[in-house]
Scaffold this motif. Structure first.
Motif, mmCIF file in Angstrom:
data_model
loop_
_atom_site.group_PDB
_atom_site.id
_atom_site.type_symbol
_atom_site.label_atom_id
_atom_site.label_comp_id
_atom_site.label_asym_id
_atom_site.label_seq_id
_atom_site.Cartn_x
_atom_site.Cartn_y
_atom_site.Cartn_z
ATOM 1 N N THR A 101 -65.735 33.710 -30.655
ATOM 2 C CA THR A 101 -65.661 32.295 -31.005
ATOM 3 C C THR A 101 -64.488 32.072 -31.953
ATOM 4 O OG1 THR A 101 -67.124 32.463 -32.927
ATOM 5 C CG2 THR A 101 -68.163 32.051 -30.771
ATOM 6 N N PHE A 102 -63.841 30.928 -31.817
ATOM 7 C CA PHE A 102 -62.656 30.649 -32.607
ATOM 8 C C PHE A 102 -62.972 30.614 -34.103
ATOM 9 C CE2 PHE A 102 -59.548 27.684 -34.491
ATOM 10 C CZ PHE A 102 -58.412 28.443 -34.277
ATOM 11 N N SER A 103 -64.095 30.022 -34.477
ATOM 12 C CA SER A 103 -64.430 29.942 -35.908
ATOM 13 C C SER A 103 -64.679 31.332 -36.496
ATOM 14 C CB SER A 103 -65.639 29.040 -36.136
ATOM 15 O OG SER A 103 -66.757 29.503 -35.417
ATOM 16 N N SER A 104 -65.313 32.213 -35.747
ATOM 17 C CA SER A 104 -65.545 33.583 -36.224
ATOM 18 C C SER A 104 -64.234 34.346 -36.352
ATOM 19 C CB SER A 104 -66.481 34.332 -35.284
ATOM 20 O OG SER A 104 -67.741 33.713 -35.245
ATOM 21 N N ILE A 105 -63.345 34.136 -35.406
ATOM 22 C CA ILE A 105 -62.030 34.773 -35.473
ATOM 23 C C ILE A 105 -61.298 34.306 -36.725
ATOM 24 C CG2 ILE A 105 -59.742 34.825 -34.380
ATOM 25 C CD1 ILE A 105 -61.253 34.945 -31.664
ATOM 26 N N CYS A 106 -61.387 33.017 -37.043
ATOM 27 C CA CYS A 106 -60.718 32.481 -38.236
ATOM 28 C C CYS A 106 -61.279 33.107 -39.515
ATOM 29 C CB CYS A 106 -60.856 30.962 -38.286
ATOM 30 S SG CYS A 106 -59.829 30.118 -37.071
ATOM 31 N N ILE A 107 -62.581 33.277 -39.586
ATOM 32 C CA ILE A 107 -63.185 33.918 -40.769
ATOM 33 C C ILE A 107 -62.677 35.348 -40.903
ATOM 34 C CG2 ILE A 107 -65.367 34.783 -41.718
ATOM 35 C CD1 ILE A 107 -66.651 32.196 -40.500
ATOM 36 N N CYS A 108 -62.617 36.068 -39.799
ATOM 37 C CA CYS A 108 -62.128 37.451 -39.828
ATOM 38 C C CYS A 108 -60.643 37.514 -40.181
ATOM 39 C CB CYS A 108 -62.395 38.130 -38.493
ATOM 40 S SG CYS A 108 -64.156 38.349 -38.159
ATOM 41 N N ILE A 109 -59.886 36.509 -39.773
ATOM 42 C CA ILE A 109 -58.461 36.452 -40.132
ATOM 43 C C ILE A 109 -58.314 36.245 -41.634
ATOM 44 C CG2 ILE A 109 -56.399 34.993 -39.935
ATOM 45 C CD1 ILE A 109 -57.034 34.811 -36.903
ATOM 46 N N ILE A 110 -59.179 35.441 -42.233
ATOM 47 C CA ILE A 110 -59.154 35.272 -43.696
ATOM 48 C C ILE A 110 -59.426 36.611 -44.367
ATOM 49 C CG2 ILE A 110 -60.354 34.235 -45.662
ATOM 50 C CD1 ILE A 110 -60.772 31.722 -43.912
ATOM 51 N N ILE A 111 -60.432 37.326 -43.891
ATOM 52 C CA ILE A 111 -60.784 38.634 -44.478
ATOM 53 C C ILE A 111 -59.609 39.601 -44.361
ATOM 54 C CG2 ILE A 111 -62.291 40.652 -44.202
ATOM 55 C CD1 ILE A 111 -64.489 38.603 -43.327
ATOM 56 N N ARG A 112 -59.013 39.657 -43.182
ATOM 57 C CA ARG A 112 -57.864 40.547 -42.969
ATOM 58 C C ARG A 112 -56.695 40.167 -43.875
ATOM 59 N NH1 ARG A 112 -55.443 38.968 -38.080
ATOM 60 N NH2 ARG A 112 -54.026 37.879 -39.444
ATOM 61 N N SER A 113 -56.443 38.882 -44.020
ATOM 62 C CA SER A 113 -55.323 38.418 -44.849
ATOM 63 C C SER A 113 -55.557 38.695 -46.327
ATOM 64 C CB SER A 113 -55.086 36.924 -44.625
ATOM 65 O OG SER A 113 -54.693 36.690 -43.294
ATOM 66 N N ILE A 114 -56.807 38.705 -46.746
ATOM 67 C CA ILE A 114 -57.114 39.097 -48.128
ATOM 68 C C ILE A 114 -56.597 40.513 -48.371
ATOM 69 C CG2 ILE A 114 -59.013 39.760 -49.680
ATOM 70 C CD1 ILE A 114 -60.570 37.334 -48.532
ATOM 71 N N GLY A 115 -56.862 41.399 -47.433
ATOM 72 C CA GLY A 115 -56.397 42.778 -47.574
ATOM 73 C C GLY A 115 -54.890 42.905 -47.497
ATOM 74 N N ASN A 116 -54.280 42.231 -46.517
ATOM 75 C CA ASN A 116 -52.822 42.306 -46.368
ATOM 76 C C ASN A 116 -52.107 41.849 -47.628
ATOM 77 O OD1 ASN A 116 -53.032 43.186 -43.726
ATOM 78 N ND2 ASN A 116 -52.521 41.232 -42.816
ATOM 79 N N SER A 117 -52.495 40.693 -48.138
ATOM 80 C CA SER A 117 -51.794 40.135 -49.298
ATOM 81 C C SER A 117 -52.062 40.951 -50.554
ATOM 82 C CB SER A 117 -52.188 38.675 -49.515
ATOM 83 O OG SER A 117 -53.570 38.560 -49.791
ATOM 84 N N THR A 118 -53.264 41.479 -50.669
ATOM 85 C CA THR A 118 -53.590 42.305 -51.830
ATOM 86 C C THR A 118 -52.713 43.550 -51.862
ATOM 87 O OG1 THR A 118 -55.869 41.508 -51.843
ATOM 88 C CG2 THR A 118 -55.441 43.593 -52.969
ATOM 89 N N ILE A 119 -52.593 44.210 -50.741
ATOM 90 C CA ILE A 119 -51.756 45.408 -50.682
ATOM 91 C C ILE A 119 -50.298 45.059 -50.944
ATOM 92 C CG2 ILE A 119 -50.853 47.220 -49.166
ATOM 93 C CD1 ILE A 119 -53.642 47.283 -47.873
ATOM 94 N N TYR A 120 -49.816 44.000 -50.339
ATOM 95 C CA TYR A 120 -48.413 43.615 -50.499
ATOM 96 C C TYR A 120 -48.086 43.323 -51.963
ATOM 97 C CZ TYR A 120 -43.992 41.205 -49.835
ATOM 98 O OH TYR A 120 -42.685 40.826 -49.916
ATOM 99 N N VAL A 121 -48.904 42.503 -52.604
ATOM 100 C CA VAL A 121 -48.638 42.100 -53.989
ATOM 101 C C VAL A 121 -48.811 43.268 -54.955
ATOM 102 C CG1 VAL A 121 -49.500 40.657 -55.885
ATOM 103 C CG2 VAL A 121 -49.159 39.663 -53.616
ATOM 104 N N TYR A 122 -49.934 43.963 -54.859
ATOM 105 C CA TYR A 122 -50.235 44.997 -55.844
ATOM 106 C C TYR A 122 -49.437 46.276 -55.642
ATOM 107 C CZ TYR A 122 -53.655 42.055 -57.985
ATOM 108 O OH TYR A 122 -54.243 41.020 -58.657
#
Length: 192
Positions: A78-99
């Motif tokens: 479902t598109f809404s579930s994919i969007c939630i998972c994309i938020i979770i993935r982006s939390i990790g990506n940005s955390t690694i990039y910044v820190y």
């Protein structure tokens, strides 16, 4: 990010409906933005610039979020579930990039910092473009986007295991030499 950019367009696509596809792609990129805001802000709650080991640990946790996000995307339709998972993935990506960048600034000698950061950026761009190319090739070979996403979660899990083990054994920024000043402050009761 390279695979994410390619797969985001695939997950947004609605056959024969360009307007809906454009709206969905905008929503997906908004979800990426939300994750990129939440990740580093959340990391600030647990990491300390006085403790390089905490910065490294936040990066390790970022791999967990990336793995969970990719795994979720690979298992949902479902598109809404994919969007939630994309938020979770982006939390990790940005955390690694910044820190990881901040950590390099903290532990690198000033006389070589420019070269180290230039090398980090060069390697990041090379890796991003390579993974984008490979993701496109896999999709062209009729491997489904969900299978590619699952493969990315497995790769993320392997990075999580590697960096988690690296951190647990006190390597990298977890070495005592980088955290000696903070430990002295704790012993004096000046830093908690």
């Amino acid at each position: 990010w390279g695979a994410s950019d390619v797969l985001n367009t695939v997950y947004a696509r609605v056959s024969d409906d360009e307007d809906t596809t454009s709206k969905r792609l905008g929503i997906i990129f908004s979800c990426v933005g939300i994750g990129c805001l939440v990740g580093p802000v959340g990391g600030n709650l647990v990491a300390s610039s006085e403790r390089p080991d905490s910065l490294q640990l936040v990066c390790v946790c970022g791999f967990f979020f990336i793995m969970a996000g990719w795994l979720g995307v690979s298992q949902t339709y479902t598109f809404s579930s994919i969007c939630i998972c994309i938020i979770i993935r982006s939390i990790g990506n940005s955390t690694i990039y910044v820190y990881s960048t901040y950590l390099l600034q903290q532990i690198t000698a000033p006389e070589v910092l420019g070269r180290v950061l230039a090398m980090e950026f060069t390697m990041e761009v090379l890796a991003e473009s390579t993974i984008a190319f490979l993701t496109g090739r896999l999709l062209d070979m009729n491997i489904t986007e969900h299978t590619v996403s699952f493969g990315l979660s497995v790769i993320s899990a392997s990075f999580l295991c590697f960096w988690g083990t690296y951190h647990i054994f006190g390597l990298g920024a977890a070495q005592k030499r980088f955290n000696r000043a903070a430990e002295e402050q704790v012993e004096k009761g000046q830093f908690l």
